[in-house]
Enzyme design. Structure first.
Site, PDB file in Angstrom:
ATOM      1  N   ASN A   1       0.870  -1.176   0.000  1.00  0.00           N
ATOM      2  CA  ASN A   1       0.000   0.000   0.000  1.00  0.00           C
ATOM      3  C   ASN A   1       0.907   1.227   0.000  1.00  0.00           C
ATOM      4  O   ASN A   1       1.489   1.574   1.016  1.00  0.00           O
ATOM      5  CB  ASN A   1      -0.888  -0.050   1.257  1.00  0.00           C
ATOM      6  CG  ASN A   1      -1.712   1.206   1.446  1.00  0.00           C
ATOM      7  OD1 ASN A   1      -1.793   2.052   0.548  1.00  0.00           O
ATOM      8  ND2 ASN A   1      -2.328   1.328   2.618  1.00  0.00           N
ATOM      9  N   TRP A   2       1.050   1.830  -1.156  1.00  0.00           N
ATOM     10  CA  TRP A   2       1.995   2.943  -1.299  1.00  0.00           C
ATOM     11  C   TRP A   2       1.447   4.246  -0.710  1.00  0.00           C
ATOM     12  O   TRP A   2       2.161   5.254  -0.662  1.00  0.00           O
ATOM     13  CB  TRP A   2       2.390   3.124  -2.770  1.00  0.00           C
ATOM     14  CG  TRP A   2       3.125   1.958  -3.358  1.00  0.00           C
ATOM     15  CD1 TRP A   2       3.419   0.771  -2.730  1.00  0.00           C
ATOM     16  CD2 TRP A   2       3.670   1.840  -4.680  1.00  0.00           C
ATOM     17  NE1 TRP A   2       4.099  -0.063  -3.580  1.00  0.00           N
ATOM     18  CE2 TRP A   2       4.271   0.565  -4.781  1.00  0.00           C
ATOM     19  CE3 TRP A   2       3.705   2.692  -5.795  1.00  0.00           C
ATOM     20  CZ2 TRP A   2       4.898   0.121  -5.955  1.00  0.00           C
ATOM     21  CZ3 TRP A   2       4.328   2.249  -6.965  1.00  0.00           C
ATOM     22  CH2 TRP A   2       4.919   0.977  -7.033  1.00  0.00           C
TER      23      TRP A   2
ATOM     24  N   HIS B   1      -9.630   1.348   4.566  1.00  0.00           N
ATOM     25  CA  HIS B   1      -8.380   1.487   5.326  1.00  0.00           C
ATOM     26  C   HIS B   1      -8.639   2.428   6.507  1.00  0.00           C
ATOM     27  O   HIS B   1      -9.415   3.372   6.395  1.00  0.00           O
ATOM     28  CB  HIS B   1      -7.274   2.043   4.417  1.00  0.00           C
ATOM     29  CG  HIS B   1      -5.930   1.998   5.065  1.00  0.00           C
ATOM     30  ND1 HIS B   1      -5.519   2.955   5.964  1.00  0.00           N
ATOM     31  CD2 HIS B   1      -4.922   1.092   4.987  1.00  0.00           C
ATOM     32  CE1 HIS B   1      -4.310   2.631   6.409  1.00  0.00           C
ATOM     33  NE2 HIS B   1      -3.926   1.506   5.828  1.00  0.00           N
TER      34      HIS B   1
ATOM     35  N   GLU C   1      -7.056   4.807   7.650  1.00  0.00           N
ATOM     36  CA  GLU C   1      -6.822   6.226   7.347  1.00  0.00           C
ATOM     37  C   GLU C   1      -8.040   6.824   6.637  1.00  0.00           C
ATOM     38  O   GLU C   1      -8.362   7.996   6.828  1.00  0.00           O
ATOM     39  CB  GLU C   1      -5.533   6.378   6.516  1.00  0.00           C
ATOM     40  CG  GLU C   1      -4.297   6.136   7.388  1.00  0.00           C
ATOM     41  CD  GLU C   1      -3.099   5.546   6.669  1.00  0.00           C
ATOM     42  OE1 GLU C   1      -3.045   5.575   5.420  1.00  0.00           O
ATOM     43  OE2 GLU C   1      -2.196   5.028   7.364  1.00  0.00           O
TER      44      GLU C   1
ATOM     45  N   GLU D   1      -5.699  -4.721  10.515  1.00  0.00           N
ATOM     46  CA  GLU D   1      -4.668  -3.717  10.756  1.00  0.00           C
ATOM     47  C   GLU D   1      -4.973  -2.978  12.055  1.00  0.00           C
ATOM     48  O   GLU D   1      -5.765  -2.026  12.058  1.00  0.00           O
ATOM     49  CB  GLU D   1      -4.629  -2.714   9.600  1.00  0.00           C
ATOM     50  CG  GLU D   1      -4.319  -3.360   8.267  1.00  0.00           C
ATOM     51  CD  GLU D   1      -3.697  -2.358   7.312  1.00  0.00           C
ATOM     52  OE1 GLU D   1      -2.582  -2.616   6.848  1.00  0.00           O
ATOM     53  OE2 GLU D   1      -4.314  -1.313   7.057  1.00  0.00           O
TER      54      GLU D   1
ATOM     55  N   GLY E   1       2.220   2.347  10.841  1.00  0.00           N
ATOM     56  CA  GLY E   1       3.180   3.432  10.682  1.00  0.00           C
ATOM     57  C   GLY E   1       3.847   3.853  11.985  1.00  0.00           C
ATOM     58  O   GLY E   1       4.532   4.864  12.039  1.00  0.00           O
TER      59      GLY E   1
ATOM     60  N   SER F   1       3.124  -2.085  10.442  1.00  0.00           N
ATOM     61  CA  SER F   1       4.575  -2.189  10.646  1.00  0.00           C
ATOM     62  C   SER F   1       5.128  -3.577  10.387  1.00  0.00           C
ATOM     63  O   SER F   1       6.051  -4.024  11.072  1.00  0.00           O
ATOM     64  CB  SER F   1       4.951  -1.694  12.050  1.00  0.00           C
ATOM     65  OG  SER F   1       4.533  -0.353  12.232  1.00  0.00           O
TER      66      SER F   1
ATOM     67  N   GLY G   1       2.713  -1.053   4.370  1.00  0.00           N
ATOM     68  CA  GLY G   1       2.837   0.372   4.060  1.00  0.00           C
ATOM     69  C   GLY G   1       4.297   0.744   3.862  1.00  0.00           C
ATOM     70  O   GLY G   1       4.874   0.554   2.785  1.00  0.00           O
ATOM     71  N   GLY G   2       4.917   1.241   4.914  1.00  0.00           N
ATOM     72  CA  GLY G   2       6.289   1.759   4.845  1.00  0.00           C
ATOM     73  C   GLY G   2       7.280   0.837   4.151  1.00  0.00           C
ATOM     74  O   GLY G   2       8.047   1.280   3.280  1.00  0.00           O
TER      75      GLY G   2
HETATM   76  P1  PGA Z   1       2.636   0.300   7.724  1.00  0.00           P
HETATM   77  O1  PGA Z   1       1.193   0.507   7.045  1.00  0.00           O
HETATM   78  O2  PGA Z   1       3.176  -0.996   7.184  1.00  0.00           O
HETATM   79  O3  PGA Z   1       3.450   1.491   7.310  1.00  0.00           O
HETATM   80  O4  PGA Z   1       2.401   0.232   9.192  1.00  0.00           O
HETATM   81  C1  PGA Z   1       0.328  -0.568   6.833  1.00  0.00           C
HETATM   82  C2  PGA Z   1      -0.960  -0.069   6.225  1.00  0.00           C
HETATM   83  O5  PGA Z   1      -1.485   0.962   6.671  1.00  0.00           O
HETATM   84  O6  PGA Z   1      -1.502  -0.680   5.273  1.00  0.00           O
END
Ligand code: PGA
Length: 254
Positions: A11-12, A97, A99, A168, A174, A214, A235-236
């Site tokens: 997930n960019w 998601h 976010e 998640e 993050g 993470s 993500g990261g």
């Molecule tokens: P992260 O993000 O790996 O940076 O914690 C995961 C995500 O939100 O899909």
């Protein structure tokens, strides 16, 4: 136990111009073009979908989007429909998601409308659920996740089998904090039990449940070897080819 093919999705988020996305996709493709033991998905921003779609072409790497609107077309300024994503050869779309839930007011009802529209258009939804730190500290994580699943996946009927679920925990996204393999496994087993309540055991046994929050090469092997963890939403660590490739390799070995 039913064998589920693991799925690693990057997930960019809101990172990388089309040019930068092209570079990352090319680097990933060098190592992962022919992987077939694990499903590999990259989810760039809308503005990079076309470019990345052209880079990955008909390799085994699949394209996903990070969001979509539930209507097919019309006066919805700034929105993108499922058929527009299919037209760029997207196979997957991330929905709900945390976010999007937190910053853009997405409710389970909205996620549900999107999931139905995605499936109708031939996209595989990756439906995200997960509790906040406050909810975990008050030990309500199961009630929260159960309500998210039941609301987001309502009325899908037999199509539920096509969905990928991503667990998640919001407190791990993050932040560098990761759920322990035991914590994650416990929640994944609970999610599968809830999916069986929504549908039936055979359907629930076939649904892939990704862990996200993470996940990185250093902790992936332990997480991915848990019986109910069927992949990762990254993500990261998906923003650089070496760590993303390492995660896919960890999934192959798990
Ligand atoms: P992260 O993000 O790996 O940076 O914690 C995961 C995500 O939100 O899909």
């Amino acid at each position: 136990m039913k064998m589920r093919k693991k799925i690693i999705a990057g997930n960019w988020k809101m990172n990388k111009t089309a040019e930068d996305s092209k570079e990352l996709a090319q680097a990933i493709k060098l190592d992962l073009a022919n992987v077939n033991e694990v499903d590999v998905v990259v989810c760039p921003t809308f503005t990079s979908l076309d470019t990345v779609s052209n880079v990955i072409g008909d390799t085994n790497i699949k394209l996903g989007a990070q969001n979509m609107h539930w209507e097919a077309e019309g006066a919805y300024t700034g929105e993108i429909s499922a058929s527009m994503l299919r037209n760029l050869y997207c196979h997957y779309v991330i929905l709900g998601h945390s976010e999007r839930r937190e910053y853009f007011g997405e409710t389970d009802e909205i996620v549900n409308k999107k999931a139905k529209a995605a499936i109708a258009a031939g996209l595989i939804p990756i439906v995200c659920v997960g509790e906040t730190l406050e909810e975990r500290e008050s030990n309500t994580q199961e009630a929260v996740v159960s309500a998210q699943l039941k609301g987001s996946l309502a009325g899908l009927g037999a199509s539920l089998a096509k969905v990928v679920v991503a667990y998640e925990p919001v407190w791990a996204i993050g932040t560098g904090l990761t759920a322990s393999p035991e914590q994650a496994q416990e929640m994944h087993a609970f999610i599968r039990k809830t999916l069986a309540e929504i549908s039936d055991q055979a359907t629930a046994d076939g649904i892939r449940i990704q862990y996200g929050g993470s996940m990185k090469p250093e902790n992936a092997a332990e997480l991915l070897s848990q019986p109910d963890i069927d992949g990762g939403l990254i993500g990261g660590a998906a923003l650089k080819a070496p760590s993303f490739v390492a995660l896919v390799k960890a999934a192959i070995e798990a």
